[in-house]
Motif scaffolding. Structure first.
Motif, PDB file in Angstrom:
ATOM      1  N   GLY A  57      32.758  40.520  35.051  1.00  0.00           N
ATOM      2  CA  GLY A  57      33.115  41.908  35.288  1.00  0.00           C
ATOM      3  C   GLY A  57      34.565  42.042  35.679  1.00  0.00           C
ATOM      4  N   ALA A  58      34.993  43.282  35.801  1.00  0.00           N
ATOM      5  CA  ALA A  58      36.364  43.569  36.215  1.00  0.00           C
ATOM      6  C   ALA A  58      36.339  44.757  37.164  1.00  0.00           C
ATOM      7  CB  ALA A  58      37.234  43.871  35.005  1.00  0.00           C
ATOM      8  N   ASN A  59      37.294  44.783  38.079  1.00  0.00           N
ATOM      9  CA  ASN A  59      37.374  45.859  39.060  1.00  0.00           C
ATOM     10  C   ASN A  59      38.829  46.039  39.439  1.00  0.00           C
ATOM     11  OD1 ASN A  59      36.574  47.842  40.770  1.00  0.00           O
ATOM     12  ND2 ASN A  59      35.558  46.513  42.245  1.00  0.00           N
ATOM     13  N   GLN A  60      39.160  47.249  39.857  1.00  0.00           N
ATOM     14  CA  GLN A  60      40.512  47.570  40.276  1.00  0.00           C
ATOM     15  C   GLN A  60      40.462  48.092  41.694  1.00  0.00           C
ATOM     16  OE1 GLN A  60      42.199  50.449  37.631  1.00  0.00           O
ATOM     17  NE2 GLN A  60      44.089  49.314  37.413  1.00  0.00           N
ATOM     18  N   ASP A  61      41.389  47.643  42.551  1.00  0.00           N
ATOM     19  CA  ASP A  61      41.408  48.166  43.914  1.00  0.00           C
ATOM     20  C   ASP A  61      42.209  49.470  43.959  1.00  0.00           C
ATOM     21  OD1 ASP A  61      44.092  47.429  43.948  1.00  0.00           O
ATOM     22  OD2 ASP A  61      43.857  45.867  45.451  1.00  0.00           O
ATOM     23  N   GLU A  62      42.329  50.029  45.154  1.00  0.00           N
ATOM     24  CA  GLU A  62      42.998  51.327  45.298  1.00  0.00           C
ATOM     25  C   GLU A  62      44.482  51.273  44.956  1.00  0.00           C
ATOM     26  OE1 GLU A  62      42.700  49.144  49.126  1.00  0.00           O
ATOM     27  OE2 GLU A  62      41.157  49.958  47.846  1.00  0.00           O
ATOM     28  N   ASN A  63      45.071  50.086  44.917  1.00  0.00           N
ATOM     29  CA  ASN A  63      46.482  49.932  44.561  1.00  0.00           C
ATOM     30  C   ASN A  63      46.678  49.673  43.076  1.00  0.00           C
ATOM     31  OD1 ASN A  63      47.204  50.156  47.293  1.00  0.00           O
ATOM     32  ND2 ASN A  63      46.831  47.983  47.603  1.00  0.00           N
ATOM     33  N   GLY A  64      45.590  49.583  42.329  1.00  0.00           N
ATOM     34  CA  GLY A  64      45.668  49.345  40.899  1.00  0.00           C
ATOM     35  C   GLY A  64      45.661  47.879  40.510  1.00  0.00           C
ATOM     36  N   THR A  65      45.463  46.981  41.478  1.00  0.00           N
ATOM     37  CA  THR A  65      45.420  45.555  41.191  1.00  0.00           C
ATOM     38  C   THR A  65      44.094  45.218  40.522  1.00  0.00           C
ATOM     39  OG1 THR A  65      46.775  45.142  43.141  1.00  0.00           O
ATOM     40  CG2 THR A  65      45.643  43.246  42.181  1.00  0.00           C
ATOM     41  N   LEU A  66      44.153  44.494  39.410  1.00  0.00           N
ATOM     42  CA  LEU A  66      42.964  44.154  38.650  1.00  0.00           C
ATOM     43  C   LEU A  66      42.377  42.833  39.138  1.00  0.00           C
ATOM     44  CD1 LEU A  66      41.105  44.850  36.248  1.00  0.00           C
ATOM     45  CD2 LEU A  66      42.667  43.543  34.802  1.00  0.00           C
ATOM     46  N   TYR A  67      41.064  42.812  39.325  1.00  0.00           N
ATOM     47  CA  TYR A  67      40.321  41.614  39.726  1.00  0.00           C
ATOM     48  C   TYR A  67      39.218  41.360  38.705  1.00  0.00           C
ATOM     49  CZ  TYR A  67      42.448  42.112  44.323  1.00  0.00           C
ATOM     50  OH  TYR A  67      43.342  42.202  45.357  1.00  0.00           O
ATOM     51  N   PHE A  68      38.910  40.093  38.477  1.00  0.00           N
ATOM     52  CA  PHE A  68      37.783  39.724  37.638  1.00  0.00           C
ATOM     53  C   PHE A  68      36.680  39.152  38.507  1.00  0.00           C
ATOM     54  CE2 PHE A  68      41.029  39.012  34.167  1.00  0.00           C
ATOM     55  CZ  PHE A  68      40.622  40.094  33.412  1.00  0.00           C
ATOM     56  N   GLY A  69      35.438  39.529  38.201  1.00  0.00           N
ATOM     57  CA  GLY A  69      34.278  38.900  38.814  1.00  0.00           C
ATOM     58  C   GLY A  69      34.023  37.602  38.065  1.00  0.00           C
ATOM     59  N   MET A  70      34.110  36.488  38.773  1.00  0.00           N
ATOM     60  CA  MET A  70      34.034  35.174  38.142  1.00  0.00           C
ATOM     61  C   MET A  70      32.755  34.466  38.550  1.00  0.00           C
ATOM     62  SD  MET A  70      35.880  33.201  36.143  1.00  0.00           S
ATOM     63  CE  MET A  70      37.524  33.867  36.318  1.00  0.00           C
ATOM     64  N   LYS A  71      32.016  33.959  37.558  1.00  0.00           N
ATOM     65  CA  LYS A  71      30.846  33.111  37.793  1.00  0.00           C
ATOM     66  C   LYS A  71      31.338  31.677  37.735  1.00  0.00           C
ATOM     67  CE  LYS A  71      26.482  31.690  37.692  1.00  0.00           C
ATOM     68  NZ  LYS A  71      26.664  30.366  38.239  1.00  0.00           N
ATOM     69  N   TRP A  72      30.941  30.867  38.741  1.00  0.00           N
ATOM     70  CA  TRP A  72      31.407  29.479  38.847  1.00  0.00           C
ATOM     71  C   TRP A  72      30.299  28.518  38.461  1.00  0.00           C
ATOM     72  CZ3 TRP A  72      36.462  29.569  39.555  1.00  0.00           C
ATOM     73  CH2 TRP A  72      37.018  30.684  40.176  1.00  0.00           C
ATOM     74  N   LYS A  73      30.665  27.388  37.867  1.00  0.00           N
ATOM     75  CA  LYS A  73      29.686  26.362  37.498  1.00  0.00           C
ATOM     76  C   LYS A  73      29.040  25.801  38.752  1.00  0.00           C
ATOM     77  CE  LYS A  73      31.967  25.021  33.253  1.00  0.00           C
ATOM     78  NZ  LYS A  73      32.702  23.986  32.523  1.00  0.00           N
ATOM     79  N   GLY A  74      27.703  25.784  38.770  1.00  0.00           N
ATOM     80  CA  GLY A  74      26.959  25.229  39.883  1.00  0.00           C
ATOM     81  C   GLY A  74      26.811  26.160  41.077  1.00  0.00           C
ATOM     82  N   ILE A  75      27.345  27.367  40.995  1.00  0.00           N
ATOM     83  CA  ILE A  75      27.277  28.344  42.091  1.00  0.00           C
ATOM     84  C   ILE A  75      26.632  29.613  41.546  1.00  0.00           C
ATOM     85  CG2 ILE A  75      28.618  29.683  43.766  1.00  0.00           C
ATOM     86  CD1 ILE A  75      28.938  26.714  44.212  1.00  0.00           C
ATOM     87  N   LYS A  76      25.685  30.175  42.274  1.00  0.00           N
ATOM     88  CA  LYS A  76      25.017  31.372  41.759  1.00  0.00           C
ATOM     89  C   LYS A  76      25.758  32.667  42.108  1.00  0.00           C
ATOM     90  CE  LYS A  76      21.813  32.034  45.576  1.00  0.00           C
ATOM     91  NZ  LYS A  76      20.442  32.261  45.963  1.00  0.00           N
ATOM     92  N   ASP A  77      26.645  32.629  43.103  1.00  0.00           N
ATOM     93  CA  ASP A  77      27.360  33.834  43.507  1.00  0.00           C
ATOM     94  C   ASP A  77      28.568  34.103  42.621  1.00  0.00           C
ATOM     95  OD1 ASP A  77      25.625  34.258  45.630  1.00  0.00           O
ATOM     96  OD2 ASP A  77      26.830  33.076  47.011  1.00  0.00           O
TER      97      ASP A  77
END
Length: 107
Positions: A57-77
């Protein structure tokens, strides 16, 4: 309300932290906020040495900075990382995310 929780909320407000942190959710952390004194639980997956598996996924904070939701190998979060970090450290996963999610209009 629990006194410890109240103290944390007051400290968070004093720091000028986001509403998201005040509600008990950590804000996305990335290279822009890296600090040697930052507790390890606030480190993102790249800082922990985890291998990225998929951008979910992707999300933007109130300042317009873009973040990606990252799934990691071996981690469920899922962990939010700065898009500029993901673009450098795992460009193919970012490209795959855009290929899956961008819909082109045809004439």
């Amino acid at each position: 309300m629990d006194k410890a929780l109240l103290d944390v909320k007051q400290e968070t407000r004093a720091r000028g932290s986001s509403k998201r942190e005040l509600e008990g959710f950590p804000s996305p952390i990335g290279a822009a906020e890296q600090d040697e004194n930052r507790p390890p639980w606030k480190a993102d997956g790249f800082e922990k040495g985890l291998q990225p598996e998929k951008v979910v996924g992707a999300n933007q904070d109130e300042n317009g900075t873009l973040y990606f939701g990252m799934k990691w190998k071996g981690i469920k979060d899922v962990d939010f990382v700065l898009a500029k970090d993901a673009n450098v450290k795992c460009p193919q996963l970012v490209i795959q995310f855009y290929e899956r999610n961008i819909k082109w209009e045809t004439c």
